[in-house]
Design an enzyme around this catalytic site. Structure first.
Site, PDB file in Angstrom:
ATOM      1  N   ASN A  32       0.872  -1.181   0.000  1.00  0.00           N
ATOM      2  CA  ASN A  32       0.000   0.000   0.000  1.00  0.00           C
ATOM      3  C   ASN A  32       0.908   1.230   0.000  1.00  0.00           C
ATOM      4  O   ASN A  32       1.516   1.544   1.018  1.00  0.00           O
ATOM      5  CB  ASN A  32      -0.890  -0.031   1.257  1.00  0.00           C
ATOM      6  CG  ASN A  32      -1.690   1.256   1.425  1.00  0.00           C
ATOM      7  OD1 ASN A  32      -1.789   2.056   0.498  1.00  0.00           O
ATOM      8  ND2 ASN A  32      -2.252   1.452   2.609  1.00  0.00           N
ATOM      9  N   LYS A  36       0.125   4.335  -0.355  1.00  0.00           N
ATOM     10  CA  LYS A  36      -0.466   5.571   0.176  1.00  0.00           C
ATOM     11  C   LYS A  36      -0.159   6.735  -0.778  1.00  0.00           C
ATOM     12  O   LYS A  36      -0.108   6.524  -1.983  1.00  0.00           O
ATOM     13  CB  LYS A  36       0.047   5.815   1.597  1.00  0.00           C
ATOM     14  CG  LYS A  36      -0.055   4.547   2.449  1.00  0.00           C
ATOM     15  CD  LYS A  36       0.185   4.728   3.911  1.00  0.00           C
ATOM     16  CE  LYS A  36       0.011   3.384   4.612  1.00  0.00           C
ATOM     17  NZ  LYS A  36       0.103   3.447   6.052  1.00  0.00           N
ATOM     18  N   HIS A  46      -9.530   1.562   4.693  1.00  0.00           N
ATOM     19  CA  HIS A  46      -8.247   1.705   5.411  1.00  0.00           C
ATOM     20  C   HIS A  46      -8.433   2.635   6.608  1.00  0.00           C
ATOM     21  O   HIS A  46      -9.184   3.611   6.532  1.00  0.00           O
ATOM     22  CB  HIS A  46      -7.174   2.247   4.464  1.00  0.00           C
ATOM     23  CG  HIS A  46      -5.797   2.153   5.061  1.00  0.00           C
ATOM     24  ND1 HIS A  46      -5.333   3.084   5.952  1.00  0.00           N
ATOM     25  CD2 HIS A  46      -4.820   1.231   4.915  1.00  0.00           C
ATOM     26  CE1 HIS A  46      -4.103   2.728   6.333  1.00  0.00           C
ATOM     27  NE2 HIS A  46      -3.774   1.612   5.712  1.00  0.00           N
ATOM     28  N   GLU A  63      -6.695   4.939   7.727  1.00  0.00           N
ATOM     29  CA  GLU A  63      -6.403   6.361   7.458  1.00  0.00           C
ATOM     30  C   GLU A  63      -7.616   7.045   6.819  1.00  0.00           C
ATOM     31  O   GLU A  63      -7.866   8.220   7.060  1.00  0.00           O
ATOM     32  CB  GLU A  63      -5.146   6.477   6.580  1.00  0.00           C
ATOM     33  CG  GLU A  63      -3.890   6.175   7.383  1.00  0.00           C
ATOM     34  CD  GLU A  63      -2.723   5.627   6.584  1.00  0.00           C
ATOM     35  OE1 GLU A  63      -2.741   5.703   5.342  1.00  0.00           O
ATOM     36  OE2 GLU A  63      -1.786   5.099   7.223  1.00  0.00           O
ATOM     37  N   GLU A  76      -5.628  -4.815  10.338  1.00  0.00           N
ATOM     38  CA  GLU A  76      -4.574  -3.825  10.531  1.00  0.00           C
ATOM     39  C   GLU A  76      -4.818  -3.060  11.841  1.00  0.00           C
ATOM     40  O   GLU A  76      -5.576  -2.078  11.856  1.00  0.00           O
ATOM     41  CB  GLU A  76      -4.570  -2.826   9.380  1.00  0.00           C
ATOM     42  CG  GLU A  76      -4.263  -3.436   8.034  1.00  0.00           C
ATOM     43  CD  GLU A  76      -3.624  -2.416   7.098  1.00  0.00           C
ATOM     44  OE1 GLU A  76      -2.524  -2.697   6.605  1.00  0.00           O
ATOM     45  OE2 GLU A  76      -4.199  -1.340   6.893  1.00  0.00           O
ATOM     46  N   GLY A 114       2.494   2.170  10.616  1.00  0.00           N
ATOM     47  CA  GLY A 114       3.477   3.248  10.484  1.00  0.00           C
ATOM     48  C   GLY A 114       4.188   3.589  11.790  1.00  0.00           C
ATOM     49  O   GLY A 114       4.872   4.601  11.884  1.00  0.00           O
ATOM     50  N   SER A 136       3.272  -2.251  10.181  1.00  0.00           N
ATOM     51  CA  SER A 136       4.724  -2.355  10.381  1.00  0.00           C
ATOM     52  C   SER A 136       5.307  -3.721  10.002  1.00  0.00           C
ATOM     53  O   SER A 136       6.249  -4.206  10.615  1.00  0.00           O
ATOM     54  CB  SER A 136       5.098  -1.994  11.825  1.00  0.00           C
ATOM     55  OG  SER A 136       4.761  -0.633  12.075  1.00  0.00           O
TER      56      SER A 136
END
Ligand code: PGA
Length: 257
Positions: A9, A11, A97, A99, A169, A175, A215
């Site tokens: 991904n 991003k 996702h 985010e 996730e 991250g 991660s």
């Protein structure tokens, strides 16, 4: 046995030249490998989807979108429809996702609408779910996961396990460099499979690919893949460098032996 999925991904992190260089760096080495046991997926930003399909033509890499509009068409400036993605020949798209949920207020209901839009257009969703640190520390991980599954997949027919993937996730691991341990991830993957069994059937529960994300890197991938219910990774940071991405493909190939 399904293939191990190594999904990158990207991003909003890779532009044109960077993408060209990445594709050049992986294409011949991927074609030289026997990739029967592994499916590589890469998700660039919208403007590069078509370009990447061209650059990686003939390779085993599948290209995925990172998101999709919940609307079919019309006056929605800035949005990209599932039909548009489908017209490019895309087979996969990430949806839900964390985010998007955090920065764009995406609810389970909206994620469900997007997911249905993808399925109606023949695109396989990679549905992301996961708890925040607060929720984990508060002991509500299972409840949150079940609520997300119930909300995002309410009355969604899944006839074929290949038509969808789920990515667990944990938000606190994305991250942050703080990966869930194999055991922590396995525990949630098991919860997901048992929900799938109760909601659909045993075959769907057994066969749906469930990825872990947060991660993931070459150093921890083998340990995660050793878990019985982890079928691959959805990988952000470590998928940005061609050498690390190839290394993770090799680790996945090795774990299938
Ligand atoms: P990360 O991102 O690997 O950089 O933690 C994963 C993701 O957001 O899908």
């Amino acid at each position: 046995m399904s293939k191990i999925v190594i999904a990158g991904n990207w991003k909003m992190k890779k532009g044109l030249e960077d993408i060209r260089a990445f594709c050049k760096a992986i294409v011949s080495s991927l074609m030289a490998r026997d990739m029967a046991g592994v499916m590589p997926i890469l998700a660039p930003s919208y403007p590069f989807l078509d370009l990447m399909q061209g650059e990686l033509k003939g390779s085993p890499v599948k290209i995925a979108a990172q998101d999709v509009s919940s609307h079919p068409a019309g006056a929605f400036t800035g949005e990209v429809s599932a039909a548009m993605l489908s017209s490019l020949g895309l087979e996969y798209s990430i949806v839900g996702h964390s985010e998007r949920r955090a920065h764009h207020d995406e609810s389970n209901e909206l994620v469900r609408e997007k997911l249905l839009m993808l399925m109606d257009n023949g695109i396989k969703p990679i549905l992301c779910i996961g708890e925040t640190l607060l929720q984990r520390d508060g002991g509500s991980t299972k409840e949150v996961i079940l609520e997300q599954l119930d909300g995002c997949l309410r009355n969604v027919n899944i006839y074929n396990a290949e038509n969808i993937m789920i990515a667990y996730e944990p938000v606190w691991a994305i991250g942050t460099g703080r990966t869930a341990t194999g055991e922590q991830a396995q525990e949630v993957h098991r919860i997901i499979r048992s929900w799938l069994n109760n909601t659909y059937n045993q075959a769907i529960a057994d066969e749906i690919v469930i990825l872990y994300g947060g991660s993931v890197k070459p150093e921890n991938l083998a340990g995660l893949l050793a878990m019985p219910d982890i079928d691959g990774g959805l990988i952000g940071g470590a998928s940005l460098q061609a050498d690390k991405y190839l290394k993770m493909i090799d680790i996945a190939l090795e774990s299938r032996k």
